[in-house]
Design an enzyme around this catalytic site. Sequence first.
Site, PDB file in Angstrom:
ATOM      1  N   TYR A 176     -39.360  29.610  -0.945  1.00 40.71           N
ATOM      2  CA  TYR A 176     -39.126  29.440   0.495  1.00 40.71           C
ATOM      3  C   TYR A 176     -37.659  29.139   0.778  1.00 40.71           C
ATOM      4  O   TYR A 176     -37.151  29.435   1.849  1.00 40.71           O
ATOM      5  CB  TYR A 176     -40.041  28.340   1.055  1.00 40.71           C
ATOM      6  CG  TYR A 176     -40.149  28.381   2.562  1.00 40.71           C
ATOM      7  CD1 TYR A 176     -40.609  29.518   3.218  1.00 40.71           C
ATOM      8  CD2 TYR A 176     -39.791  27.288   3.337  1.00 40.71           C
ATOM      9  CE1 TYR A 176     -40.711  29.573   4.590  1.00 40.71           C
ATOM     10  CE2 TYR A 176     -39.898  27.315   4.720  1.00 40.71           C
ATOM     11  CZ  TYR A 176     -40.358  28.466   5.342  1.00 40.71           C
ATOM     12  OH  TYR A 176     -40.455  28.503   6.718  1.00 40.71           O
TER      13      TYR A 176
ATOM     14  N   LYS B  82     -36.370  24.534   8.606  1.00 39.47           N
ATOM     15  CA  LYS B  82     -37.591  24.115   9.305  1.00 39.47           C
ATOM     16  C   LYS B  82     -37.683  22.583   9.382  1.00 39.47           C
ATOM     17  O   LYS B  82     -38.241  22.046  10.350  1.00 39.47           O
ATOM     18  CB  LYS B  82     -38.827  24.683   8.618  1.00 39.47           C
ATOM     19  CG  LYS B  82     -38.963  26.197   8.714  1.00 39.47           C
ATOM     20  CD  LYS B  82     -39.131  26.671  10.147  1.00 39.47           C
ATOM     21  CE  LYS B  82     -39.483  28.154  10.190  1.00 39.47           C
ATOM     22  NZ  LYS B  82     -39.599  28.670  11.575  1.00 39.47           N
TER      23      LYS B  82
END
Length: 258
Positions: free
Chosen positions: A159, A166
């Site tokens: 990720y 995020k």
Amino acid sequence: MTNAAAFTLAGKKGLVLGVANERSIAWGCTALARAQGAEVVASCLNEKARKWVEPLTGPIGVDLVNCNVEEDGQLEALVKHAVDKFGKLDFVIHSIAWAPLEDLQGDVVDSSREGFARAVSVSCHSFAELAKLCAPHMKDGGSMLSMSYLGSGEAVPNYGLMGPVKAALESMVRYMAMELGPQNIRVHAVSPGPILTRAASGIADFDGLMATAQAKAPLQRLVTLEEIAQLSAFLCSDAASGMTGQTIYVDGGVHAVD
């Protein structure tokens, strides 16, 4: 007694950013909002995306506006279009995220300063810019949502750069909730489990990430686009009037187990 009418978006006016195709979260949210009786303006990135999106939005009566948040004036033009059409806004759904591929698929320690800055600008700070533009037109209060992911709070293989981005987005949600609360504007991050969207296709070994999530999930499956849209619709409805400042998971329970 519960008011059943609260569990609907009927009569609401909304703006949804980030429709890319029929598999995008923004499209799921747009389609369900319209099905519940909301009026919606949606955005796609550019003319190239438009040829995939307009056949979806056109038949259900949704105005589609091109909006690249990196281009000066385009976010302002999008909000102006929606406000000119509706006179006000009741909900805003921000479903855009991007990072340069070389930064996204590399190690965080190898990410470029420019790539990290662009990823934060597009995926995170644009939500604050959007809120500033929309809040004056939410005179009756309303809801603002953005999309996050489990990788914000724990390190998820592959990720990469989007994890810190995020995390910043979820922190921004809390501060925006505090600042906009006096105007009766509620702010949330929705954190879905992995689904195969166009944005997700840029993440290395995304099939492996989905397989891991399915194996780990207490519900023993991945979530659907419809389930993500249903949570988003609830948070934008009057039924969620007492909630703000949260990251809310719709991931089959993956976040709850080690």
